[in-house]
Design an enzyme around this catalytic site. Structure first.
Site, short mmCIF file in Angstrom:
data_model
loop_
_atom_site.label_atom_id
_atom_site.label_comp_id
_atom_site.label_asym_id
_atom_site.label_seq_id
_atom_site.Cartn_x
_atom_site.Cartn_y
_atom_site.Cartn_z
CG ASP A 118 -7.41 2.72 9.33
OD1 ASP A 118 -7.41 1.65 8.72
OD2 ASP A 118 -7.01 3.79 8.84
CG ASP A 137 -10.14 6.70 11.22
OD1 ASP A 137 -9.04 6.66 10.63
OD2 ASP A 137 -10.44 5.96 12.16
CG ASP A 174 -5.37 -1.62 8.15
OD1 ASP A 174 -4.76 -1.17 9.14
OD2 ASP A 174 -5.30 -1.10 7.01
CG ASP A 197 -8.66 -0.96 4.44
OD1 ASP A 197 -9.72 -0.55 4.95
OD2 ASP A 197 -7.57 -0.95 5.04
CD1 TRP A 252 -2.67 1.77 0.51
CD2 TRP A 252 -1.31 2.47 2.16
NE1 TRP A 252 -3.01 3.06 0.83
CE2 TRP A 252 -2.20 3.51 1.83
CE3 TRP A 252 -0.36 2.67 3.15
CZ2 TRP A 252 -2.17 4.75 2.48
CZ3 TRP A 252 -0.32 3.91 3.80
CH2 TRP A 252 -1.22 4.93 3.46
CE LYS A 309 -6.63 5.87 2.98
NZ LYS A 309 -5.69 5.91 4.10
CG HIS A 362 -6.09 -4.51 4.98
ND1 HIS A 362 -5.18 -3.49 4.86
CD2 HIS A 362 -5.36 -5.66 5.03
CE1 HIS A 362 -3.96 -4.00 4.84
NE2 HIS A 362 -4.04 -5.31 4.93
CG HIS A 380 -8.70 1.89 1.96
ND1 HIS A 380 -7.46 1.43 1.62
CD2 HIS A 380 -8.58 2.36 3.22
CE1 HIS A 380 -6.62 1.60 2.64
NE2 HIS A 380 -7.29 2.16 3.61
CD GLU A 404 -4.57 -1.61 2.03
OE1 GLU A 404 -3.43 -1.96 2.40
OE2 GLU A 404 -5.45 -1.22 2.83
C1 RNT Z 1 -3.76 2.65 4.90
C2 RNT Z 1 -3.89 1.21 4.55
C3 RNT Z 1 -2.78 0.33 5.06
C4 RNT Z 1 -2.32 0.70 6.44
C5 RNT Z 1 -1.36 -0.28 7.04
C6 RNT Z 1 -0.69 0.29 8.25
O1 RNT Z 1 -4.86 3.38 4.59
O2 RNT Z 1 -5.11 0.73 5.01
O3 RNT Z 1 -3.17 -1.00 4.97
O4 RNT Z 1 -3.40 0.86 7.30
O5 RNT Z 1 -0.49 -0.68 6.09
ZN ZN Z 2 -5.46 -1.38 4.90
#
Ligand code: RNT
Ligand code: ZN
Length: 418
Positions: free
Chosen positions: A296, A294, A326, A259, A185, A228, A286, A262, A226
């Site tokens: 995460d 956010d 994640d 993810d 990523w 985003k 993820h 994302h 990955e």
């Molecule tokens: C970031 C991505 C990535 C990170 C990690 C720490 O937006 O989700 O996967 O969160 O690599």
């Molecule tokens: Zn991620």
């Protein structure tokens, strides 16, 4: 086995059996599923290589909860503690900045030996490891670009880092006898509307081609990419968009990493799995929880998580899906964060396994959408909790919220003394 737990389980089993669901079988299958637990929840994504670097790359951790791990030993102890409260045998997902070494080594020079202590620990624990190059929190990523950087020298640094990372991943796989997934990523993107959206993507594509040129044994290492949609400071444009990596991954036979945080704020990833699965050999997840800007937050038992579980189970995607977590929250006990997020992910898969999938599919095929809706709704209050409690007890981990007292004890005895 405590009697009340066993009794509730037997009762629940009967209810599920009346719909043709074999609960014992479901639990046997559940115990084979590995979740890749992300090490970076344990120290707010700081790592050990560059202790004075601020977290950057469009991701951020808030919260000052005491006790964050600041050495590899502490992080391994915390992970070991967390895993003792999670049923099953899982994997741990490392980032390059978590190298355990006294040498001062930059990212492009990393070698498997810098992770030997992690490998030894993983062997002791009987777990596998996954890996990620760290393309952020570094002087060479300060201006927001890495693999697509316009400066060829900086770009080469990140290419070399990713090449080194794949070799480390392959070493993990070889040593541990379990395939390592190495996931790339990069944060690359613009805060404001760009003029040229194409050139950075061309550079990213060429960089990836160079990174993946070296053939590695797929039994040891599998590559993932990955995407985003946006990040903090890359609101207008992200080079590695979903379309970019979907194209790249399919053409080059790489795992596409979805993810959950994302995409657009109301866009889920569950509905994407059946499409991707038809055109790829596997998927990396993820599992995360988006909250406004956010991506995460700690994973909870929400509709999105349940739907991810259902899609994996109903479509038989578990054998080819690599499930990683994640999220990073520094405002609560970090071990609790792991335990809550991982237990929820496993529990969501269990709930999906305890649905009358074949019956529901048949009702749908027959056009009997009334039965489909009625059964799906009624099953939301079937006694999956009794099955979950039994599973935890049988697997030798705390039942229900009993784990919380253990976390509090560990906090007193270990975390607050740091
Ligand atoms: C970031 C991505 C990535 C990170 C990690 C720490 O937006 O989700 O996967 O969160 O690599
Ligand atoms: Zn991620």
């Amino acid at each position: 086995m405590r009697q009340d737990i066993a009794r509730n389980y037997e009762e629940a089993k009967k209810q599920y059996a009346s719909h043709g669901i074999d609960v014992d079988q479901a639990l046997a299958e559940l115990s084979d599923i590995k979740i890749s637990i992300h090490c970076w929840q344990g120290d707010d994504v700081r790592g050990f290589l560059f202790r004075d670097q601020e977290l950057s790359g469009g991701i951020s951790v808030t919260g000052e909860y005491p006790g964050a791990a600041s050495t590899p030993e502490e992080l391994r102890a915390d992970l070991t503690k967390a895993m003792s409260m999670i049923p099953g045998t899982h994997k741990v997902n490392l980032h390059a900045i978590y190298a355990d070494t006294d040498e001062s080594v930059d990212l492009d020079q990393l070698e498997p030996r810098h992770f030997q202590k992690w490998v030894d620990w993983a062997k002791e624990q009987g777990i596998g490891l996954d890996f990620n190059p760290t393309c952020f929190s570094h002087d060479k990523s300060k201006d927001g670009f890495t693999l697509s950087h316009p400066d060829p020298e900086i770009r080469q640094f990140w290419i070399d880092h990713c090449k080194a990372s794949r070799r480390i991943g392959a070493y993990f796989g070889e040593q541990l006898g379990q395939t390592c997934v190495t996931n790339i990523w990069v944060p690359d993107g613009y805060k404001d509307v760009p003029v040229d959206r194409m050139a950075p993507r061309q550079r990213l594509k060429d960089a990836l081609d160079e990174i993946f040129a070296e053939e590695l044994n797929p039994a040891w290492n599998l590559d993932a990419v990955e995407s985003k949609l946006f990040g903090i400071g890359s609101e207008a444009y992200v080079v590695g968009s979903h379309e970019f990596y979907m194209g790249y991954g399919m053409r080059n036979n790489k795992l596409i990493c979805l993810d959950a945080g994302h995409f657009h704020p109301t866009e889920g990833i569950a509905g994407k799995l059946s499409s991707l699965a038809l055109f790829t050999d596997g998927i990396l997840l993820h599992v995360s929880r988006p909250m406004r800007w956010d991506s995460d937050h700690v994973v909870i038992m929400d509709d999105e998580l349940l739907e991810i579980g259902r899609e994996l189970v109903r479509n038989h995607l578990l054998p080819t899906t690599h499930i990683g977590l994640d999220f990073f929250d520094g405002s609560i006990n970090r071990i609790a964060a792991w335990v809550i997020g991982t237990r929820n992910t496993i529990k969501a898969l269990l709930r999906a396994k305890l649905e009358p999938t074949e019956k529901l599919k048949q009702a749908e095929l027959d056009g009997d959408y009334t039965t489909r809706l009625a059964l799906m709704e009624e099953f939301k209050s079937y006694p999956f909790g009794a099955v979950w409690d039994y599973y935890c007890e049988k697997m030798g981990v705390p039942v229900r919220e009993e784990w919380l007292a253990e976390v509090k004890r560990y906090e007193q005895d270990v975390l607050l003394k740091r």
